[in-house]
Design a protein around this motif. Structure first.
Motif, PDB file in Angstrom:
ATOM      1  N   UNK A  39      -4.517   0.923 -11.222  1.00  0.00           N
ATOM      2  CA  UNK A  39      -5.135   0.122 -10.915  1.00  0.00           C
ATOM      3  C   UNK A  39      -6.118   0.558  -9.284  1.00  0.00           C
ATOM      4  N   UNK A  40      -7.509   0.722  -9.677  1.00  0.00           N
ATOM      5  CA  UNK A  40      -8.149   0.967  -8.344  1.00  0.00           C
ATOM      6  C   UNK A  40      -8.713   0.121  -7.769  1.00  0.00           C
ATOM      7  N   UNK A  41      -8.521  -0.055  -6.574  1.00  0.00           N
ATOM      8  CA  UNK A  41      -9.681  -1.119  -5.905  1.00  0.00           C
ATOM      9  C   UNK A  41     -10.518  -0.676  -4.666  1.00  0.00           C
ATOM     10  N   UNK A  42     -11.439  -1.413  -5.154  1.00  0.00           N
ATOM     11  CA  UNK A  42     -12.537  -1.319  -4.652  1.00  0.00           C
ATOM     12  C   UNK A  42     -13.047  -2.730  -3.556  1.00  0.00           C
ATOM     13  N   UNK A  43     -13.714  -3.067  -2.103  1.00  0.00           N
ATOM     14  CA  UNK A  43     -14.267  -4.395  -1.565  1.00  0.00           C
ATOM     15  C   UNK A  43     -14.997  -4.267  -0.838  1.00  0.00           C
ATOM     16  N   UNK A  44     -16.451  -5.465  -1.788  1.00  0.00           N
ATOM     17  CA  UNK A  44     -18.073  -5.126  -0.990  1.00  0.00           C
ATOM     18  C   UNK A  44     -17.215  -6.228  -0.497  1.00  0.00           C
ATOM     19  N   UNK A  45     -18.718  -5.432   0.685  1.00  0.00           N
ATOM     20  CA  UNK A  45     -18.983  -6.507   1.956  1.00  0.00           C
ATOM     21  C   UNK A  45     -18.294  -6.208   3.382  1.00  0.00           C
ATOM     22  N   UNK A  46     -17.968  -4.940   3.014  1.00  0.00           N
ATOM     23  CA  UNK A  46     -16.881  -4.105   4.509  1.00  0.00           C
ATOM     24  C   UNK A  46     -18.239  -3.635   5.706  1.00  0.00           C
ATOM     25  N   UNK A  47     -18.101  -3.304   6.517  1.00  0.00           N
ATOM     26  CA  UNK A  47     -18.996  -2.572   7.413  1.00  0.00           C
ATOM     27  C   UNK A  47     -19.696  -2.111   7.316  1.00  0.00           C
TER      28      UNK A  47
END
Length: 552
Positions: free
Chosen positions: A318-326
């Motif tokens: 499972x690979x994670x991405x986060x939207x909304x980072x600086x």
């Protein structure tokens, strides 16, 4: 002796609450008190849970409070005080461990809040005079009091194993959580674990004894909650070798790891792990260098890529991405998406930043002009780099990504579309999300066959060439999924029934009828197995775990 109830409101039925089990066993191990556990989920009616708790007649109720259940717990507490005004209400957990004084002022129904690590503080609260207890907020003479923080437990081995023998025997199909360490050395600005920079470990001997209990009972999925499991190579390799020596086919261990920390020796070892025994969750989050620096999480992307590609054949990823980072805008997020997609993990978890109290990001709200939900899940709405509209678009892409990638139901079809009609993966998911949106599909639920139908209709809508070849790929994925009760309208069935029956006679079925129930036979006018021109006949054999095929 007063009756004490530990309450865990989980996000799903299959989940278990590790914290309340630790507290129960710790208190009972170091005192004569007995605590009872009550678990439910946020999907159950609040009134039903209220009745359950009332009928247990507790004198003290301790709630485990997290981001997914905070609002539910706070509502429940207000109702409990109406019908059980003399019952002490105690809250603990990460959602009440910060801005605690404010929470107590705003919620007079809460009598006590345990901050930080809960085992020792709970025992002290239940057994000592409150004036002597550290780590607990309480009320006295109309004032909110706090005697200071309690230091964390230095020797974790003094905390008993959280699960009873009886519970293990009855939990084969549930997700059980386990930790072999507490704390994290990294300082990721969005993560609560960055607040506890020291790492404490249960001893290797203790962990091995615990793992034996899971293995002996054949628990299906054990999730380690260690924030980064692969910090100490000597330690994690020792544990992994122990697990391999005690391998059981039906058991899976899930670890959160940092994918760029593995060296060649570790990768060579992981390549030998039996398929499905290990499951890794890797937080990539972003590939934008300026963003990585701002969130204090700098990945070696080339090494990460190499490591993932080496182990992906036998480790479920499972690979994670986060939207909304600086510093991550919509266009740079496309690059992060395509990077992760190119690694072909089993699941891409497209998440959205949560602005959590106590984290570094929470202190940067004004710096980056963050707008976020004022209630759980505290999810980002916008910042100076990405708009609410763009984040909403990414939410829709997340949905179709779950449909067409994370489901693993369309491997051949999506690969064909991307190869022949798109320059980058993100563009396809953005395109089909817009198609869904234009037809109002995000506002209704969909059966599995509908999701297939929508993909076929999307292909027609786009006017892509080679529709007959595309339909053969879609047909293949549909028949691989499960034994079809009926065919969608776009499938052209070409079946040699006599040949089908002759094949079934040569197989180990009790009867032709059983063979038909457990297989499907179809002719394809394009060889979707070899991806080349020419016909092929395929027998689909349906087993519980997977569908096997035979070409004719």
């Amino acid at each position: 002796m007063s009756k004490i109830l530990l309450v865990g409101i989980n996000s799903q039925y299959v989940h278990t609450n590790l914290a309340i089990r630790y507290i129960k066993n710790y208190v009972e191990n170091y005192s004569s008190m007995k605590l009872e556990i009550y678990e439910s989920s946020i999907n159950n009616q609040l009134s039903a849970i209220l009745t359950d708790i009332f009928e247990k007649s507790p004198e003290k109720i301790i709630f485990s409070t997290y981001i997914w259940n905070k609002e539910y717990v706070f509502k429940l507490v207000k109702e409990i005080k109406k019908i059980m005004p003399n019952t002490s209400v105690i809250l603990g957990g990460p959602e009440v461990s910060y801005l605690t004084d404010k929470i107590m002022h705003e919620n007079p129904e809460i009598d006590f809040i345990i901050t930080g690590e809960g085992e020792k503080s709970t025992l002290d609260l239940l057994s000592e005079s409150i004036e002597d207890v550290k780590g607990v907020y309480y009320r006295k003479e109309g004032q909110i009091k706090f005697n200071g923080y309690k230091p964390p437990i230095s020797n974790l081995d003094e905390i008993p194993f959280p699960y009873s023998e009886e519970e293990l025997k009855n939990s084969k199909n549930k997700i059980l959580y386990y930790e072999s360490s507490r704390g994290c050395p990294f300082e990721c600005s969005y993560c609560m674990s960055s607040l506890d920079k020291s790492v404490r470990y249960f001893s290797l001997e203790r962990v091995k004894e615990d793992l034996k209990k899971f293995l002996q009972e054949g628990i299906t999925l054990i999730k380690f909650v260690d924030r980064t499991f692969n910090i100490d190579k000597r330690r994690y390799m020792d544990l992994w070798k122990f697990l391999l020596e005690n391998y059981r086919e039906e058991v899976t261990f899930h670890f959160e790891i940092s994918g760029d920390l593995f060296d060649e020796e570790t990768i060579a070892f992981l390549e030998k792990i039996p398929q499905g025994f290990f499951q890794f969750e890797i937080g990539v989050q972003t590939i934008n260098e300026k963003t990585m620096k701002a969130i204090k999480r700098e990945n070696d992307l080339e090494r990460l890529k190499n490591n993932v590609l080496r182990i992906k054949e036998n480790i479920h990823l499972h690979l994670d991405l986060i939207a909304g980072l600086p510093y991550e805008d919509y266009d740079t997020f496309k690059n992060s998406f395509d990077y992760v997609y190119s690694l072909k993990p089993e699941m891409i978890q497209l998440g959205f930043l949560k602005v959590l109290k106590g984290t570094l990001i929470f202190g940067q709200v004004e710096k980056y002009n963050y707008k976020f939900l004022n209630f759980p899940t505290y999810e980002v709405l916008s910042n100076e780099f990405i708009s609410y509209k763009e984040l909403t678009d990414l939410k829709k892409i997340e949905t179709v990504l779950d449909y067409y990638y994370n489901s693993e139901n369309y491997p051949k079809t999506i690969e064909y579309i991307l190869k022949h009609h798109y320059k980058r993966p993100f563009d396809f998911y953005e395109d089909i999300a817009r198609y869904y949106d234009s037809r109002g599909y995000f506002k209704v639920s969909h059966k599995q066959v509908s999701i297939f139908n929508h993909l076929y209709e999307f292909y027609l809508y786009k006017g892509f060439s080679d529709i007959e070849i595309f339909k053969e790929y879609l047909k293949y994925d549909y028949l691989t999924l499960k034994k079809p009760g009926s065919y969608p309208y776009w499938i052209k069935s070409i079946k040699d029934k006599e040949k089908y029956n002759e094949i079934l006679k040569s197989m180990n079925f009790k009867s032709i009828r059983e063979g038909h129930n457990k297989t499907e036979f179809e002719k394809f006018e394009y060889n979707v197995v070899s991806d080349k021109s020419g016909e092929v006949e395929i027998l689909f054999i349906y087993n519980r775990k997977e569908t096997k095929i035979q070409e004719y």
